[in-house]
Design an enzyme around this catalytic site. Structure first.
Site, PDB file in Angstrom:
ATOM      1  N   ARG A  82       0.813  -1.224   0.000  1.00  0.00           N
ATOM      2  CA  ARG A  82       0.000   0.000   0.000  1.00  0.00           C
ATOM      3  C   ARG A  82       0.849   1.279   0.000  1.00  0.00           C
ATOM      4  O   ARG A  82       0.367   2.336   0.377  1.00  0.00           O
ATOM      5  CB  ARG A  82      -0.995   0.006   1.168  1.00  0.00           C
ATOM      6  CG  ARG A  82      -1.997  -1.138   1.107  1.00  0.00           C
ATOM      7  CD  ARG A  82      -3.011  -1.052   2.224  1.00  0.00           C
ATOM      8  NE  ARG A  82      -3.999  -2.099   2.104  1.00  0.00           N
ATOM      9  CZ  ARG A  82      -3.877  -3.315   2.657  1.00  0.00           C
ATOM     10  NH1 ARG A  82      -2.783  -3.601   3.367  1.00  0.00           N
ATOM     11  NH2 ARG A  82      -4.809  -4.219   2.506  1.00  0.00           N
TER      12      ARG A  82
ATOM     13  N   LYS B 255       2.088  11.228 -11.363  1.00  0.00           N
ATOM     14  CA  LYS B 255       1.235  10.365 -12.171  1.00  0.00           C
ATOM     15  C   LYS B 255       1.976   9.064 -12.455  1.00  0.00           C
ATOM     16  O   LYS B 255       3.100   9.075 -12.968  1.00  0.00           O
ATOM     17  CB  LYS B 255       0.877  11.029 -13.502  1.00  0.00           C
ATOM     18  CG  LYS B 255      -0.276  11.995 -13.438  1.00  0.00           C
ATOM     19  CD  LYS B 255      -0.646  12.416 -14.855  1.00  0.00           C
ATOM     20  CE  LYS B 255      -1.869  13.293 -14.888  1.00  0.00           C
ATOM     21  NZ  LYS B 255      -2.238  13.650 -16.273  1.00  0.00           N
TER      22      LYS B 255
ATOM     23  N   GLU C 160       7.427  17.837 -25.013  1.00  0.00           N
ATOM     24  CA  GLU C 160       6.902  18.165 -23.688  1.00  0.00           C
ATOM     25  C   GLU C 160       7.455  19.490 -23.174  1.00  0.00           C
ATOM     26  O   GLU C 160       6.846  20.140 -22.336  1.00  0.00           O
ATOM     27  CB  GLU C 160       7.213  17.036 -22.705  1.00  0.00           C
ATOM     28  CG  GLU C 160       6.538  15.704 -23.041  1.00  0.00           C
ATOM     29  CD  GLU C 160       5.047  15.683 -22.748  1.00  0.00           C
ATOM     30  OE1 GLU C 160       4.474  16.741 -22.404  1.00  0.00           O
ATOM     31  OE2 GLU C 160       4.440  14.600 -22.858  1.00  0.00           O
TER      32      GLU C 160
ATOM     33  N   LYS D 189       5.288  23.072 -14.346  1.00  0.00           N
ATOM     34  CA  LYS D 189       4.552  21.886 -13.907  1.00  0.00           C
ATOM     35  C   LYS D 189       4.381  21.876 -12.395  1.00  0.00           C
ATOM     36  O   LYS D 189       3.325  21.495 -11.885  1.00  0.00           O
ATOM     37  CB  LYS D 189       5.244  20.611 -14.375  1.00  0.00           C
ATOM     38  CG  LYS D 189       4.416  19.364 -14.054  1.00  0.00           C
ATOM     39  CD  LYS D 189       4.753  18.167 -14.884  1.00  0.00           C
ATOM     40  CE  LYS D 189       3.733  17.052 -14.644  1.00  0.00           C
ATOM     41  NZ  LYS D 189       4.020  15.853 -15.444  1.00  0.00           N
TER      42      LYS D 189
ATOM     43  N   GLU E 177      -5.659  16.326 -10.803  1.00  0.00           N
ATOM     44  CA  GLU E 177      -6.254  16.651 -12.096  1.00  0.00           C
ATOM     45  C   GLU E 177      -7.778  16.724 -12.053  1.00  0.00           C
ATOM     46  O   GLU E 177      -8.486  16.114 -12.850  1.00  0.00           O
ATOM     47  CB  GLU E 177      -5.811  15.641 -13.155  1.00  0.00           C
ATOM     48  CG  GLU E 177      -5.926  16.185 -14.578  1.00  0.00           C
ATOM     49  CD  GLU E 177      -5.258  15.299 -15.624  1.00  0.00           C
ATOM     50  OE1 GLU E 177      -5.969  14.875 -16.540  1.00  0.00           O
ATOM     51  OE2 GLU E 177      -4.048  15.045 -15.511  1.00  0.00           O
TER      52      GLU E 177
ATOM     53  N   ARG F 200      -4.928  21.034 -13.783  1.00  0.00           N
ATOM     54  CA  ARG F 200      -3.832  20.171 -14.237  1.00  0.00           C
ATOM     55  C   ARG F 200      -4.075  19.587 -15.623  1.00  0.00           C
ATOM     56  O   ARG F 200      -3.131  19.226 -16.330  1.00  0.00           O
ATOM     57  CB  ARG F 200      -3.571  19.055 -13.218  1.00  0.00           C
ATOM     58  CG  ARG F 200      -2.353  18.212 -13.572  1.00  0.00           C
ATOM     59  CD  ARG F 200      -1.919  17.286 -12.451  1.00  0.00           C
ATOM     60  NE  ARG F 200      -0.812  16.458 -12.884  1.00  0.00           N
ATOM     61  CZ  ARG F 200      -0.103  15.671 -12.087  1.00  0.00           C
ATOM     62  NH1 ARG F 200      -0.388  15.605 -10.798  1.00  0.00           N
ATOM     63  NH2 ARG F 200       0.895  14.950 -12.563  1.00  0.00           N
TER      64      ARG F 200
ATOM     65  N   ASN G 253      -2.056  18.409 -20.557  1.00  0.00           N
ATOM     66  CA  ASN G 253      -2.287  17.413 -21.599  1.00  0.00           C
ATOM     67  C   ASN G 253      -2.511  18.044 -22.973  1.00  0.00           C
ATOM     68  O   ASN G 253      -3.091  17.407 -23.858  1.00  0.00           O
ATOM     69  CB  ASN G 253      -3.486  16.535 -21.231  1.00  0.00           C
ATOM     70  CG  ASN G 253      -3.192  15.639 -20.048  1.00  0.00           C
ATOM     71  OD1 ASN G 253      -2.169  14.957 -20.012  1.00  0.00           O
ATOM     72  ND2 ASN G 253      -4.074  15.648 -19.067  1.00  0.00           N
TER      73      ASN G 253
ATOM     74  N   HIS H 109      -2.202  15.952 -26.079  1.00  0.00           N
ATOM     75  CA  HIS H 109      -2.155  14.552 -25.672  1.00  0.00           C
ATOM     76  C   HIS H 109      -3.392  13.749 -26.073  1.00  0.00           C
ATOM     77  O   HIS H 109      -3.297  12.536 -26.262  1.00  0.00           O
ATOM     78  CB  HIS H 109      -1.941  14.452 -24.159  1.00  0.00           C
ATOM     79  CG  HIS H 109      -0.560  14.792 -23.718  1.00  0.00           C
ATOM     80  ND1 HIS H 109       0.038  16.004 -24.002  1.00  0.00           N
ATOM     81  CD2 HIS H 109       0.365  14.085 -23.012  1.00  0.00           C
ATOM     82  CE1 HIS H 109       1.262  16.020 -23.489  1.00  0.00           C
ATOM     83  NE2 HIS H 109       1.474  14.880 -22.888  1.00  0.00           N
TER      84      HIS H 109
ATOM     85  N   HIS I 250      -2.350  10.542 -27.805  1.00  0.00           N
ATOM     86  CA  HIS I 250      -2.615   9.222 -27.256  1.00  0.00           C
ATOM     87  C   HIS I 250      -3.376   8.355 -28.260  1.00  0.00           C
ATOM     88  O   HIS I 250      -3.159   7.137 -28.323  1.00  0.00           O
ATOM     89  CB  HIS I 250      -3.412   9.327 -25.961  1.00  0.00           C
ATOM     90  CG  HIS I 250      -2.606   9.810 -24.796  1.00  0.00           C
ATOM     91  ND1 HIS I 250      -3.163  10.145 -23.576  1.00  0.00           N
ATOM     92  CD2 HIS I 250      -1.273  10.013 -24.646  1.00  0.00           C
ATOM     93  CE1 HIS I 250      -2.217  10.531 -22.751  1.00  0.00           C
ATOM     94  NE2 HIS I 250      -1.059  10.467 -23.375  1.00  0.00           N
TER      95      HIS I 250
ATOM     96  N   HIS J 102       5.994   8.641 -27.662  1.00  0.00           N
ATOM     97  CA  HIS J 102       4.994   9.499 -27.025  1.00  0.00           C
ATOM     98  C   HIS J 102       5.154  10.956 -27.462  1.00  0.00           C
ATOM     99  O   HIS J 102       4.178  11.618 -27.831  1.00  0.00           O
ATOM    100  CB  HIS J 102       5.116   9.395 -25.506  1.00  0.00           C
ATOM    101  CG  HIS J 102       4.241  10.335 -24.756  1.00  0.00           C
ATOM    102  ND1 HIS J 102       2.858  10.255 -24.779  1.00  0.00           N
ATOM    103  CD2 HIS J 102       4.537  11.410 -23.977  1.00  0.00           C
ATOM    104  CE1 HIS J 102       2.346  11.215 -24.040  1.00  0.00           C
ATOM    105  NE2 HIS J 102       3.343  11.938 -23.545  1.00  0.00           N
TER     106      HIS J 102
END
Length: 367
Positions: free
Chosen positions: A124, A146, A188, A230, A240, A244, A248, A251, A255, A268
């Site tokens: 955990r 993330k 990026e 960032k 997010e 936030r 993206n 993206h 994606h 990417h």
């Protein structure tokens, strides 16, 4: 001897941490001085990066941990899945790692994302440290917590928000990065200008050649400014729920390209490069920016060595295939695709757009 050029802090109360930026940091024990003591550490890397840097990291950590284990994963986005994630759990369990064990992610975004997800899940939650070895990971994926793996139907759809203890960005390791991977990282970097800081965008236009030449001063500034932007956004919206999402930019389209082509065919950053052109064109057609802005962005992406045209994913209905893939995107709500658009240069927003308009954009921006 290393030199810390910059240190950026992610402000998240008790989960705050520093991003160190400089030359020679990876191999310097002083970089890791503030970490909590533990008897055991696990270095997770891949078969490309480990032969270059794992021994140096192990030596730097030797005074802090009695036992240091290593795991070398297969390299590539196509391995960012349950099967590879299980290898990390296998290593943690077989080495009887406890909840104080510190896990080090040594590699690019794939290694960082999977290692972070494993650290978030094992017992955990165990401490982990990001040691990013690609430009993309240094300016984006290693920062902000993330963590995820891919699913055949969508990128980064299974994961958790889990912050590292520390991020160590050694600019020297970028010298061994292939040119294509370096360009992918520049995507990026570029995104931060249109969404937040047009002065940085202007700086990138003036200094793109220096960045491609790996000029240390230029790299230090680009990595620091990217991390600062960032850090500010993540500090406002860690999970997010609103702001936030602007990170993206490009993206949603990107994606779709990665999933539609098959993970690993396009990097990417290459998908994000073409995706930013599409998102900017969508912004123009929504009346938010002018053609001059779109042309400037297109040229900067091109100068970075990135594609500015998306691929054909389906010869019969290319736009339809893009839309199908984008409806699985994390920003979609009740099947409605939400796009990060430029609401005037230096300012981003998340909006929906009619399918008919999105089809026009895809048709205009794919080759």
């Amino acid at each position: 001897m290393s030199q810390i050029d910059q240190a950026v802090t992610i402000e998240l109360a008790e989960r705050s941490y520093r991003i160190l930026i400089g030359d020679g940091l990876l191999a310097d024990a002083a970089s890791y001085a503030g970490l909590p003591r533990a008897s055991t550490a696990l270095i997770v890397s891949n078969t490309t990066v480990a032969p270059l840097y794992a021994d140096a990291l192990r030596e730097a950590l030797a005074g802090r941990y009695t036992q240091i284990h290593e795991l070398h994963l297969p390299d590539g986005e196509e391995h960012k899945n349950w099967q590879t994630l299980q290898l990390i759990f296998d290593s943690l369990l077989s080495n009887t790692c406890d909840r104080k064990t510190t896990v080090f992610a040594l590699g690019g975004g794939v290694v960082g994302d999977m290692t972070g997800f494993a650290a978030a899940s094992y017992m955990r939650g165990v401490p982990f440290v990001q040691v990013p070895t690609t430009l993309l990971a240094q300016v984006d994926s290693s920062v902000g917590g993330k963590t995820a793996i891919n699913h055949p139907l969508g990128k980064n759809m299974i994961g958790a928000f889990y912050q590292p203890q520390l991020v160590v960005c050694d600019l020297a390791v970028l010298d061994t990065l292939p040119a294509r991977e370096f360009s992918a990282g520049l995507a990026e970097v570029i995104k931060y200008g249109p969404i937040s800081d047009m002065a940085f965008f202007d700086w990138l236009e003036r200094n793109m050649d220096a960045l491609i030449a790996h000029d240390r001063d230029a790299l230090a500034h680009a990595v620091r400014r990217s991390c600062e932007i960032k850090a500010w956004v993540v500090g406002q919206d860690e999970k997010e729920t609103g702001l936030r999402a602007i990170l993206n930019f490009g993206h949603t389209f990107g994606h779709a390209i990665e999933a539609g082509m098959g993970y690993g065919v396009w990097l990417h950053g290459e998908g994000v490069g073409a995706g930013m052109v599409m998102a900017a064109e969508l912004s123009r057609r929504l009346g938010l920016v002018d053609g001059e802005f779109v042309a400037r962005l297109n040229l900067l992406i091109q100068r970075a060595g990135l594609p500015t045209k998306g691929p054909i994913l389906d010869a019969a209905d290319n736009a339809g295939r893009y839309l199908e893939l984008m409806r699985i995107d994390k920003k979609s709500e009740a099947g409605e695709i939400r796009f990060v658009v430029i609401d005037g240069p230096g300012k981003a927003a998340v909006r929906a757009a009619p399918d008919s308009l999105v089809r026009e954009v895809i048709d205009a921006c794919c080759a």
